[in-house]
Design a protein around this motif. Structure first.
Motif, PDB file in Angstrom:
ATOM      1  N   GLU A 101     -33.003 -29.970  34.126  1.00 43.80           N
ATOM      2  CA  GLU A 101     -32.940 -28.738  33.330  1.00 43.80           C
ATOM      3  C   GLU A 101     -32.741 -27.561  34.280  1.00 43.80           C
ATOM      4  O   GLU A 101     -33.505 -27.372  35.213  1.00 43.80           O
TER       5      GLU A 101
ATOM      6  N   THR B 171     -33.399 -24.434  21.447  1.00 45.61           N
ATOM      7  CA  THR B 171     -34.628 -25.070  20.941  1.00 45.61           C
ATOM      8  C   THR B 171     -35.765 -24.065  20.766  1.00 45.61           C
ATOM      9  O   THR B 171     -36.541 -24.174  19.813  1.00 45.61           O
TER      10      THR B 171
ATOM     11  N   ALA C 120     -35.041 -21.150  13.682  1.00 53.78           N
ATOM     12  CA  ALA C 120     -35.842 -20.670  12.558  1.00 53.78           C
ATOM     13  C   ALA C 120     -36.873 -21.726  12.169  1.00 53.78           C
ATOM     14  O   ALA C 120     -37.708 -21.491  11.297  1.00 53.78           O
TER      15      ALA C 120
ATOM     16  N   VAL D 172     -36.910 -24.685  10.552  1.00 53.05           N
ATOM     17  CA  VAL D 172     -37.031 -25.171   9.177  1.00 53.05           C
ATOM     18  C   VAL D 172     -36.399 -26.555   9.042  1.00 53.05           C
ATOM     19  O   VAL D 172     -35.406 -26.864   9.711  1.00 53.05           O
TER      20      VAL D 172
ATOM     21  N   GLY E 284     -25.297 -28.048  16.116  1.00 54.83           N
ATOM     22  CA  GLY E 284     -25.157 -26.851  15.277  1.00 54.83           C
ATOM     23  C   GLY E 284     -26.493 -26.262  14.872  1.00 54.83           C
ATOM     24  O   GLY E 284     -27.382 -26.056  15.700  1.00 54.83           O
ATOM     25  N   GLY E 285     -26.654 -26.017  13.571  1.00 55.73           N
ATOM     26  CA  GLY E 285     -27.883 -25.401  13.063  1.00 55.73           C
ATOM     27  C   GLY E 285     -28.889 -26.431  12.568  1.00 55.73           C
ATOM     28  O   GLY E 285     -29.793 -26.097  11.795  1.00 55.73           O
TER      29      GLY E 285
ATOM     30  N   GLY F 140     -30.181 -29.085  14.760  1.00 57.72           N
ATOM     31  CA  GLY F 140     -30.594 -29.891  15.914  1.00 57.72           C
ATOM     32  C   GLY F 140     -32.079 -30.154  16.019  1.00 57.72           C
ATOM     33  O   GLY F 140     -32.493 -31.112  16.672  1.00 57.72           O
ATOM     34  N   ILE F 141     -32.914 -29.322  15.384  1.00 54.68           N
ATOM     35  CA  ILE F 141     -34.349 -29.608  15.423  1.00 54.68           C
ATOM     36  C   ILE F 141     -34.658 -30.652  14.346  1.00 54.68           C
ATOM     37  O   ILE F 141     -35.252 -31.694  14.642  1.00 54.68           O
ATOM     38  N   GLN F 142     -34.219 -30.368  13.126  1.00 52.72           N
ATOM     39  CA  GLN F 142     -34.626 -31.261  12.032  1.00 52.72           C
ATOM     40  C   GLN F 142     -34.085 -32.676  12.209  1.00 52.72           C
ATOM     41  O   GLN F 142     -34.704 -33.633  11.783  1.00 52.72           O
TER      42      GLN F 142
HETATM   43  C1  LIG Z   1     -31.292 -18.578  15.286  1.00 56.64           C
HETATM   44  C2  LIG Z   1     -31.248 -20.085  15.178  1.00 56.64           C
HETATM   45  C3  LIG Z   1     -31.880 -20.711  14.108  1.00 56.64           C
HETATM   46  C4  LIG Z   1     -31.900 -22.108  14.027  1.00 56.64           C
HETATM   47  N1  LIG Z   1     -32.619 -22.683  13.022  1.00 56.64           N
HETATM   48  C5  LIG Z   1     -32.724 -24.032  12.955  1.00 56.64           C
HETATM   49  C6  LIG Z   1     -33.538 -24.630  11.983  1.00 56.64           C
HETATM   50  O1  LIG Z   1     -34.195 -23.955  11.181  1.00 56.64           O
HETATM   51  N2  LIG Z   1     -33.606 -26.001  11.940  1.00 56.64           N
HETATM   52  C7  LIG Z   1     -32.905 -26.778  12.828  1.00 56.64           C
HETATM   53  O2  LIG Z   1     -32.978 -28.008  12.745  1.00 56.64           O
HETATM   54  N3  LIG Z   1     -32.126 -26.217  13.789  1.00 56.64           N
HETATM   55  C8  LIG Z   1     -32.018 -24.867  13.880  1.00 56.64           C
HETATM   56  N4  LIG Z   1     -31.252 -24.290  14.843  1.00 56.64           N
HETATM   57  C9  LIG Z   1     -30.443 -25.157  15.723  1.00 56.64           C
HETATM   58  C10 LIG Z   1     -31.266 -25.773  16.829  1.00 56.64           C
HETATM   59  O3  LIG Z   1     -32.018 -24.778  17.486  1.00 56.64           O
HETATM   60  C11 LIG Z   1     -30.304 -26.462  17.843  1.00 56.64           C
HETATM   61  O4  LIG Z   1     -29.428 -27.337  17.172  1.00 56.64           O
HETATM   62  C12 LIG Z   1     -31.093 -27.277  18.854  1.00 56.64           C
HETATM   63  O5  LIG Z   1     -32.103 -26.507  19.457  1.00 56.64           O
HETATM   64  C13 LIG Z   1     -30.155 -27.811  19.947  1.00 56.64           C
HETATM   65  O6  LIG Z   1     -30.960 -28.440  20.929  1.00 56.64           O
HETATM   66  P1  LIG Z   1     -30.322 -28.824  22.324  1.00 56.64           P
HETATM   67  O7  LIG Z   1     -31.376 -29.521  23.092  1.00 56.64           O
HETATM   68  O8  LIG Z   1     -29.028 -29.515  22.099  1.00 56.64           O
HETATM   69  O9  LIG Z   1     -29.925 -27.435  22.996  1.00 56.64           O
HETATM   70  P2  LIG Z   1     -30.785 -26.432  23.896  1.00 56.64           P
HETATM   71  O10 LIG Z   1     -32.126 -26.226  23.354  1.00 56.64           O
HETATM   72  O11 LIG Z   1     -29.946 -25.217  24.112  1.00 56.64           O
HETATM   73  O12 LIG Z   1     -30.947 -27.225  25.254  1.00 56.64           O
HETATM   74  C14 LIG Z   1     -29.883 -27.436  26.146  1.00 56.64           C
HETATM   75  C15 LIG Z   1     -30.442 -27.289  27.541  1.00 56.64           C
HETATM   76  O13 LIG Z   1     -29.468 -27.703  28.496  1.00 56.64           O
HETATM   77  C16 LIG Z   1     -29.661 -26.910  29.636  1.00 56.64           C
HETATM   78  N5  LIG Z   1     -28.440 -26.959  30.435  1.00 56.64           N
HETATM   79  C17 LIG Z   1     -27.206 -26.549  30.083  1.00 56.64           C
HETATM   80  N6  LIG Z   1     -26.331 -26.757  31.081  1.00 56.64           N
HETATM   81  C18 LIG Z   1     -27.031 -27.328  32.088  1.00 56.64           C
HETATM   82  C19 LIG Z   1     -26.692 -27.773  33.391  1.00 56.64           C
HETATM   83  N7  LIG Z   1     -25.439 -27.680  33.863  1.00 56.64           N
HETATM   84  N8  LIG Z   1     -27.669 -28.291  34.177  1.00 56.64           N
HETATM   85  C20 LIG Z   1     -28.954 -28.400  33.721  1.00 56.64           C
HETATM   86  N9  LIG Z   1     -29.329 -27.991  32.480  1.00 56.64           N
HETATM   87  C21 LIG Z   1     -28.374 -27.460  31.680  1.00 56.64           C
HETATM   88  C22 LIG Z   1     -29.940 -25.528  29.095  1.00 56.64           C
HETATM   89  O14 LIG Z   1     -30.586 -24.713  30.039  1.00 56.64           O
HETATM   90  C23 LIG Z   1     -30.796 -25.854  27.883  1.00 56.64           C
HETATM   91  O15 LIG Z   1     -32.183 -25.782  28.170  1.00 56.64           O
HETATM   92  C24 LIG Z   1     -31.212 -22.893  14.995  1.00 56.64           C
HETATM   93  C25 LIG Z   1     -30.576 -22.279  16.058  1.00 56.64           C
HETATM   94  C26 LIG Z   1     -30.601 -20.883  16.172  1.00 56.64           C
HETATM   95  C27 LIG Z   1     -29.937 -20.262  17.353  1.00 56.64           C
END
Ligand SMILES: Cc1cc2nc3c(=O)[nH]c(=O)nc-3n(C[C@H](O)[C@H](O)[C@H](O)COP(=O)(O)OP(=O)(O)OC[C@H]3O[C@@H](n4cnc5c(N)ncnc54)[C@H](O)[C@@H]3O)c2cc1C
Length: 373
Positions: free
Chosen positions: A34, A44, A48, A50, A326-327, A329-331
């Motif tokens: 990370e 993450t 929101a 949900v 997308g939106g 990724g948590i659920q």
């Molecule tokens: C305002 C908002 C509201 C949302 N509401 C909801 C909701 O209600 N319910 C729901 O299910 N989802 C919701 N989502 C979507 C959800 O937050 C995301 O789909 C989910 O968090 C994606 O998780 P992730 O681990 O893929 O990404 P991230 O949490 O972004 O994690 C990716 C990680 O990779 C790391 N990284 C990137 N490049 C590198 C690299 N080269 N080397 C090392 N580390 C790297 C980053 O630093 C980051 O920590 C919402 C998103 C937003 C923005």
């Protein structure tokens, strides 16, 4: 240079990467790299929070349903990960068609009239509502407890996180080699869970990109409305997703529901977008916005068909995609974490074959160059 070997290297310490690492760590040695100083820093930590069963396309609904068991068990947390919230979508006259198709395609949705919607959320303006849909089963997710639960599970197996890991090179010889300054990590399998940066990571590894577009979404925290029992209101928003609001830790969270395509970055809100969104919220409600206590933005990253990309890259052995959530990724994270581990370890997944095909990095209609720089 120090060389550390593992069975799987996961790039990205968001819910996707940590969830997958947790499910893999009972099978072998897993290292999560990370870049930030802490896990959950980007999307993450900004959601929101949900869980809405009827949100997204059929594939996403199936993944959400397949995640329910983990949420409802106490495997990851003694306290409940989901708590009752409800979700209310309201429609103006011109949006009734959309409301009807959402109801036809959804499950457990109750049709409400304007007065019934206002009874649930008393700040709604009845004259702006031609119809509403209510999902009583929508719930709040305790995202931090979910993330911490996965971290505990991962550490209980053979998994660890390296924070502050700035990747400088990704190459493949006999195994994948990921370099971060003076340390190199080698493993036969690499999981690309880099969120908005997933196409950048693929580019660095020389793997064909999937056309991921990070979309900014903002949120503002406003003072609590002076209405008794407001903490129990459902999430409410326009069926067209032009704004939504929900009670959050004793305050009111309002989002303009913006989807602005941007390059991957540490997202921050655009004042104008926020102001326009708050205006749409004000026109739909009797809540006068006088003060924004704080605001933030995060990235929701999509490929062309708005369905996650999960599976081995067709063009690079041992390169596993876990991106484009997308939106949702948590659920959907419990189902995607388990599916990723099953596919990597070679266990038969519980997820149906047609869903796995819909997630495939090799499917048609996605891929190609990222349209921004
Ligand atoms: C305002 C908002 C509201 C949302 N509401 C909801 C909701 O209600 N319910 C729901 O299910 N989802 C919701 N989502 C979507 C959800 O937050 C995301 O789909 C989910 O968090 C994606 O998780 P992730 O681990 O893929 O990404 P991230 O949490 O972004 O994690 C990716 C990680 O990779 C790391 N990284 C990137 N490049 C590198 C690299 N080269 N080397 C090392 N580390 C790297 C980053 O630093 C980051 O920590 C919402 C998103 C937003 C923005």
């Amino acid at each position: 240079m120090t060389v550390t070997t593992a069975d799987v290297i996961v790039i990205g310490g968001g819910i996707a990467g940590i969830g997958a690492a947790a499910r893999l760590a009972s099978h072998g040695k897993v290292i999560v790299l990370e870049r930030e100083a802490a896990t959950g820093t980007h999307s993450t930590g900004r959601s929101a929070a949900v869980y809405i069963e009827n949100y997204g396309n059929a594939t996403l609904k199936a993944l959400t349903a397949a995640s329910a068991g983990v949420y409802e068990s106490h495997e990851l947390s003694d306290a409940p990960l989901l708590t009752p919230r409800g979700e209310l979508s309201i429609a103006a006259e011109a949006e009734l068609g959309l409301l009807e198709s959402a109801q036809a395609e959804g499950k457990g949705l109750e049709r409400l009239n304007a007065a019934q919607a206002r009874a649930l959320v008393p700040i709604l303006r009845e004259d702006q509502i031609a119809g509403a849909l209510y999902e009583a089963g929508a719930r709040d997710i305790d995202v931090d407890a979910l993330l911490q639960g996965y971290l505990r599970l991962m550490r209980g197996g053979d998994g660890r996180v390296v924070t502050g890991a700035k990747i400088t090179a990704i190459t493949r010889g006999k195994a994948w080699r990921v370099e971060t300054g003076d340390t190199a990590y080698e493993a036969p399998v690499i999981v690309n869970a880099a969120g908005a940066w997933a196409d950048e990571v693929a580019g660095l590894a020389g793997v064909r990109t999937v056309g991921l577009i990070p979309m900014r979404r903002s949120a503002a925290i406003l003072p609590a409305p002076d209405v008794e029992g407001f903490e129990h209101w459902p999430v409410v928003g326009s069926i067209h997703e032009t704004w939504y609001c929900k009670p959050q830790s004793g305050k009111l969270l309002v989002s303009p529901a913006d989807e602005e395509p941007v390059v991957p970055h540490d997202a921050f809100p655009d004042d104008m977008v926020l102001a326009e969104g708050l205006d749409r919220f004000e026109r739909a409600t009797t809540y006068p916005v006088k003060r924004v206590e704080r605001s933030w933005a995060g990235l929701r990253s999509f490929v062309a068909d708005r369905t996650p990309v999960v599976g081995f890259a067709p063009d690079a052995q041992g390169f596993f995609w876990l991106a484009g959530q997308g939106g949702y990724g948590i659920q959907t994270s419990p189902a995607l974490a388990q599916l990723s581990a099953d596919m990597i370890v070679g266990t038969k997944p519980a997820i149906a074959g047609n869903i796995i095909a819909a997630l495939s990095p090799g499917r048609s209609g996605i891929g190609g160059d990222v349209p921004f720089g």
